[in-house]
Write a protein that holds these residues in place. Structure first.
Motif, PDB file in Angstrom:
ATOM      1  N   VAL A 204       0.852  -1.191   0.000  1.00 17.06           N
ATOM      2  CA  VAL A 204       0.000   0.000   0.000  1.00 17.06           C
ATOM      3  C   VAL A 204       0.889   1.243   0.000  1.00 17.06           C
ATOM      4  CG1 VAL A 204      -1.870   1.199   1.211  1.00 17.06           C
ATOM      5  CG2 VAL A 204      -1.671  -1.292   1.410  1.00 17.06           C
ATOM      6  N   GLY A 205       0.676   2.121  -0.958  1.00 18.93           N
ATOM      7  CA  GLY A 205       1.444   3.367  -1.023  1.00 18.93           C
ATOM      8  C   GLY A 205       0.686   4.458  -0.278  1.00 18.93           C
ATOM      9  N   ILE A 206       1.377   5.164   0.599  1.00 16.38           N
ATOM     10  CA  ILE A 206       0.743   6.255   1.352  1.00 16.38           C
ATOM     11  C   ILE A 206       1.578   7.513   1.178  1.00 16.38           C
ATOM     12  CG2 ILE A 206      -0.013   7.048   3.624  1.00 16.38           C
ATOM     13  CD1 ILE A 206      -0.537   4.244   4.388  1.00 16.38           C
ATOM     14  N   ILE A 207       0.888   8.621   0.976  1.00 13.73           N
ATOM     15  CA  ILE A 207       1.562   9.908   0.786  1.00 13.73           C
ATOM     16  C   ILE A 207       0.898  10.948   1.674  1.00 13.73           C
ATOM     17  CG2 ILE A 207       2.014  11.759  -0.884  1.00 13.73           C
ATOM     18  CD1 ILE A 207       2.302   9.770  -3.032  1.00 13.73           C
ATOM     19  N   GLY A 208       1.715  11.804   2.307  1.00 14.50           N
ATOM     20  CA  GLY A 208       1.136  12.933   3.025  1.00 14.50           C
ATOM     21  C   GLY A 208       1.513  12.977   4.482  1.00 14.50           C
ATOM     22  N   ASN A 209       0.937  13.962   5.183  1.00 12.96           N
ATOM     23  CA  ASN A 209       1.296  14.179   6.575  1.00 12.96           C
ATOM     24  C   ASN A 209       0.067  14.265   7.480  1.00 12.96           C
ATOM     25  OD1 ASN A 209       4.182  14.103   6.324  1.00 12.96           O
ATOM     26  ND2 ASN A 209       3.916  15.848   4.971  1.00 12.96           N
ATOM     27  N   SER A 210      -0.502  15.463   7.662  1.00 14.42           N
ATOM     28  CA  SER A 210      -1.616  15.523   8.621  1.00 14.42           C
ATOM     29  C   SER A 210      -2.811  14.687   8.152  1.00 14.42           C
ATOM     30  CB  SER A 210      -2.019  16.970   8.866  1.00 14.42           C
ATOM     31  OG  SER A 210      -2.270  17.585   7.638  1.00 14.42           O
ATOM     32  N   GLU A 211      -3.027  14.619   6.842  1.00 21.99           N
ATOM     33  CA  GLU A 211      -4.106  13.770   6.325  1.00 21.99           C
ATOM     34  C   GLU A 211      -3.542  12.862   5.250  1.00 21.99           C
ATOM     35  OE1 GLU A 211      -7.687  15.887   5.215  1.00 21.99           O
ATOM     36  OE2 GLU A 211      -7.336  17.239   6.908  1.00 21.99           O
ATOM     37  N   PRO A 212      -2.796  11.832   5.650  1.00 20.39           N
ATOM     38  CA  PRO A 212      -2.165  10.975   4.640  1.00 20.39           C
ATOM     39  C   PRO A 212      -3.202  10.306   3.739  1.00 20.39           C
ATOM     40  CG  PRO A 212      -1.871  10.084   6.874  1.00 20.39           C
ATOM     41  CD  PRO A 212      -2.526  11.408   7.014  1.00 20.39           C
ATOM     42  N   VAL A 214      -4.067   7.331   0.602  1.00 26.16           N
ATOM     43  CA  VAL A 214      -3.607   6.090  -0.009  1.00 26.16           C
ATOM     44  C   VAL A 214      -3.462   6.320  -1.513  1.00 26.16           C
ATOM     45  CG1 VAL A 214      -4.228   3.696  -0.514  1.00 26.16           C
ATOM     46  CG2 VAL A 214      -4.648   4.650   1.763  1.00 26.16           C
ATOM     47  N   LEU A 215      -2.239   6.160  -2.009  1.00 28.00           N
ATOM     48  CA  LEU A 215      -2.013   6.290  -3.450  1.00 28.00           C
ATOM     49  C   LEU A 215      -2.596   5.078  -4.173  1.00 28.00           C
ATOM     50  CD1 LEU A 215      -0.617   7.369  -6.046  1.00 28.00           C
ATOM     51  CD2 LEU A 215       1.475   6.268  -5.265  1.00 28.00           C
ATOM     52  N   GLY A 216      -2.395   3.907  -3.607  1.00 23.24           N
ATOM     53  CA  GLY A 216      -2.940   2.711  -4.227  1.00 23.24           C
ATOM     54  C   GLY A 216      -2.705   1.488  -3.358  1.00 23.24           C
ATOM     55  N   VAL A 217      -3.512   0.455  -3.623  1.00 26.00           N
ATOM     56  CA  VAL A 217      -3.312  -0.847  -2.986  1.00 26.00           C
ATOM     57  C   VAL A 217      -2.973  -1.796  -4.122  1.00 26.00           C
ATOM     58  CG1 VAL A 217      -4.404  -2.722  -1.698  1.00 26.00           C
ATOM     59  CG2 VAL A 217      -5.013  -0.341  -1.178  1.00 26.00           C
ATOM     60  N   MET A 218      -1.778  -2.363  -4.079  1.00 27.09           N
ATOM     61  CA  MET A 218      -1.345  -3.206  -5.201  1.00 27.09           C
ATOM     62  C   MET A 218      -1.224  -4.660  -4.731  1.00 27.09           C
ATOM     63  SD  MET A 218       1.668  -2.397  -7.863  1.00 27.09           S
ATOM     64  CE  MET A 218       3.157  -2.849  -6.989  1.00 27.09           C
ATOM     65  N   ARG A 245       2.807 -10.707 -11.246  1.00 31.99           N
ATOM     66  CA  ARG A 245       1.720  -9.961 -11.880  1.00 31.99           C
ATOM     67  C   ARG A 245       1.187  -8.990 -10.824  1.00 31.99           C
ATOM     68  NH1 ARG A 245      -1.154 -14.343 -13.883  1.00 31.99           N
ATOM     69  NH2 ARG A 245       0.078 -14.411 -15.778  1.00 31.99           N
ATOM     70  N   TYR A 246       1.253  -7.708 -11.154  1.00 31.17           N
ATOM     71  CA  TYR A 246       0.775  -6.694 -10.199  1.00 31.17           C
ATOM     72  C   TYR A 246      -0.652  -6.304 -10.557  1.00 31.17           C
ATOM     73  CZ  TYR A 246       5.718  -6.117  -9.025  1.00 31.17           C
ATOM     74  OH  TYR A 246       7.008  -6.334  -8.626  1.00 31.17           O
ATOM     75  N   HIS A 247      -1.515  -6.286  -9.562  1.00 30.34           N
ATOM     76  CA  HIS A 247      -2.899  -5.868  -9.789  1.00 30.34           C
ATOM     77  C   HIS A 247      -3.170  -4.612  -8.975  1.00 30.34           C
ATOM     78  CE1 HIS A 247      -3.707  -9.832 -11.542  1.00 30.34           C
ATOM     79  NE2 HIS A 247      -3.024 -10.325 -10.523  1.00 30.34           N
ATOM     80  N   CYS A 248      -3.376  -3.524  -9.675  1.00 29.86           N
ATOM     81  CA  CYS A 248      -3.643  -2.262  -8.987  1.00 29.86           C
ATOM     82  C   CYS A 248      -4.600  -1.471  -9.862  1.00 29.86           C
ATOM     83  CB  CYS A 248      -2.331  -1.498  -8.775  1.00 29.86           C
ATOM     84  SG  CYS A 248      -2.499  -0.015  -7.791  1.00 29.86           S
ATOM     85  N   MET A 310       3.153   1.054  -8.860  1.00 27.87           N
ATOM     86  CA  MET A 310       1.793   1.318  -8.372  1.00 27.87           C
ATOM     87  C   MET A 310       1.276   2.654  -8.919  1.00 27.87           C
ATOM     88  SD  MET A 310       0.796   2.077  -4.441  1.00 27.87           S
ATOM     89  CE  MET A 310       1.368   0.508  -3.863  1.00 27.87           C
ATOM     90  N   ALA A 311       2.135   3.681  -8.848  1.00 28.15           N
ATOM     91  CA  ALA A 311       1.729   5.003  -9.329  1.00 28.15           C
ATOM     92  C   ALA A 311       1.308   4.919 -10.802  1.00 28.15           C
ATOM     93  CB  ALA A 311       2.878   5.994  -9.141  1.00 28.15           C
ATOM     94  N   ARG A 312       2.118   4.193 -11.583  1.00 30.85           N
ATOM     95  CA  ARG A 312       1.834   4.032 -13.011  1.00 30.85           C
ATOM     96  C   ARG A 312       0.464   3.397 -13.218  1.00 30.85           C
ATOM     97  NH1 ARG A 312       7.084   2.424 -14.079  1.00 30.85           N
ATOM     98  NH2 ARG A 312       6.683   0.205 -14.256  1.00 30.85           N
ATOM     99  N   HIS A 313       0.182   2.335 -12.445  1.00 35.15           N
ATOM    100  CA  HIS A 313      -1.129   1.683 -12.554  1.00 35.15           C
ATOM    101  C   HIS A 313      -2.262   2.642 -12.191  1.00 35.15           C
ATOM    102  CE1 HIS A 313      -0.355  -2.743 -13.098  1.00 35.15           C
ATOM    103  NE2 HIS A 313       0.868  -2.338 -12.804  1.00 35.15           N
ATOM    104  N   MET A 314      -1.979   3.583 -11.299  1.00 39.36           N
ATOM    105  CA  MET A 314      -3.020   4.517 -10.871  1.00 39.36           C
ATOM    106  C   MET A 314      -3.088   5.744 -11.794  1.00 39.36           C
ATOM    107  SD  MET A 314      -4.324   2.886  -8.444  1.00 39.36           S
ATOM    108  CE  MET A 314      -5.541   4.053  -7.841  1.00 39.36           C
TER     109      MET A 314
END
Ligand SMILES: Nc1ncnc2c1ncn2[C@@H]1O[C@H](COP(=O)(O)OP(=O)(O)OP(=O)(O)O)[C@@H](O)[C@H]1O
Ligand SMILES: [Mg+2]
Length: 339
Positions: A204-212, A214-218, A245-248, A310-314
């Motif tokens: 799971v990709g997470i970005i941010g600080n006070s309100e992080p 989810v970029l994606g769940v792969m 095989r990545y699924h996102c 993951m970013a690419r898939h999103m």
């Protein structure tokens, strides 16, 4: 050039694999988590195209002098460091000492998360599910284990699947002793013995600080392996193009996806992560998403890094990923950047 924020003097700190890989006396995966020059150049290009003046600094002993002479506004840090469980914290601690802003988590979080046992203690104290475990420093620690087989063995202070092989899943005490002996003798790290979680795997990709966010769940499918045997091992990561095989977005219900995101976000907050992290999770046969580990310095190779994939898939280009991480750091320091 984006005129919304001023041109900054930005350093990049990193360790290159090629600077170390001539050491033939060490295990083949000793430098697995270090970066390639292409990754550094890809980050530099994104920052330069955004109008900044970029300095490639590396992570060697001359860094201190360069940091003192360059008057940098901020450092984009991806240095994994050398040796021990505080290695990822070395450069951030140095930057704090010199009062230079930097991207990503602080030294406390970087050390805490590199020691997988410590990270598990902290997240479980916040109610985040994580498999039962014991940290093994000598073979004597294998006595009174009190864990349910099958087990999984890995290095306590490592990433990039160093020390994790296809035979890291263990079904009996004799095999456990053999594997732990090999790891203790081969690598410079205690061993983590953990209960095996036998369902599908996600990162799971997470970005941010006070309100992080989810970029994606792969979902990570290892071709030809049912989930109960699948291990995202060193062998598999090195041959990811043929074997994974990545699924996102992932091939699961919205309800399970929400629960996975919830576990990942709770772990991110419990460990005080900043700007970005990647959380590894496996779902048990009881349907519970279990926290395995968190990577506050996720690999940023534009080709094979899990987060860029993951970013690419999103639908995010690489440049958007790098810029978003950078902007969150700028924002924390009041240097502009609006995420
Ligand atoms: N308790 C467990 N049960 C089942 N599989 C596990 C367990 N722990 C680890 N694994 C498998 O081993 C892989 C590597 O483990 P882990 O993610 O903890 O190590 P890592 O080397 O730090 O990874 P990274 O490359 O993400 O830094 C996982 O992706 C997963 O496939
Ligand atoms: Mg992992």
């Amino acid at each position: 050039m984006d005129v919304a924020h001023p041109r900054l003097r930005v350093g990049i700190t990193y360790n290159l694999r090629k600077d170390f890989s001539s050491r033939k006396d060490l295990p083949t995966d000793s430098f697995e988590e270090f970066d390639s020059e292409e990754t550094i150049d890809a980050i530099r290009e994104v920052l330069q195209n955004d109008g900044h003046q970029v300095f490639k600094l590396g992570g060697g002993i001359d860094l201190l002098d360069r940091l003192r002479s360059l008057s940098l506004d901020i450092v984009f840090n991806i240095a994994e460091g050398m040796g021990g469980r505080n290695r990822e914290a070395h450069i951030p601690a140095l930057l704090e000492f010199l009062n230079i802003p930097y991207t990503g988590s602080d030294p406390l979080t970087l050390s805490l998360t590199l020691d997988k046992a410590m990270a598990k203690k902290v997240v479980s104290s916040e109610g985040v599910p994580t498999p039962g475990f014991k940290k093994i420093e000598t073979l004597n620690d294998l006595q009174n284990l009190n864990l349910h087989y099958p087990l999984f063995v890995k290095l306590c202070y490592e990433g990039s699947s160093k020390g994790v092989r296809l035979d890291s899943k263990i079904s009996d005490p004799a095999h456990l002793r053999e594997k732990v002996t090999w790891l203790l003798e081969t690598y410079d790290s205690p061993v983590l013995v953990e209960e095996f979680v036998n369902g599908p795997e996600f990162t799971v990709g997470i970005i941010g600080n006070s309100e992080p966010m989810v970029l994606g769940v792969m979902q990570i499918e290892i071709k030809g392996s049912p989930p109960e045997d699948a291990i995202y091992s060193l062998e598999i990561k090195r041959e990811w193009e043929e074997k994974v095989r990545y699924h996102c977005p992932p091939l699961i219900s919205v309800e399970l996806k929400n629960r996975i995101e919830e576990v990942a976000l709770r772990a991110y907050r419990a460990l005080d992560c900043r700007d970005v992290s990647r959380v590894d999770i496996r779902v048990g046969s009881d349907g519970v998403p279990y926290f395995l580990e968190i990577n506050p310095l996720p690999g940023l190779s534009p080709v094979y890094g899990d987060l860029p994939i993951m970013a690419r898939h999103m639908g995010w280009e690489y440049s958007r990923l790098v810029k978003t991480i950078f902007q969150h750091a700028l924002q924390r320091y009041g240097l502009g950047g609006n995420g």
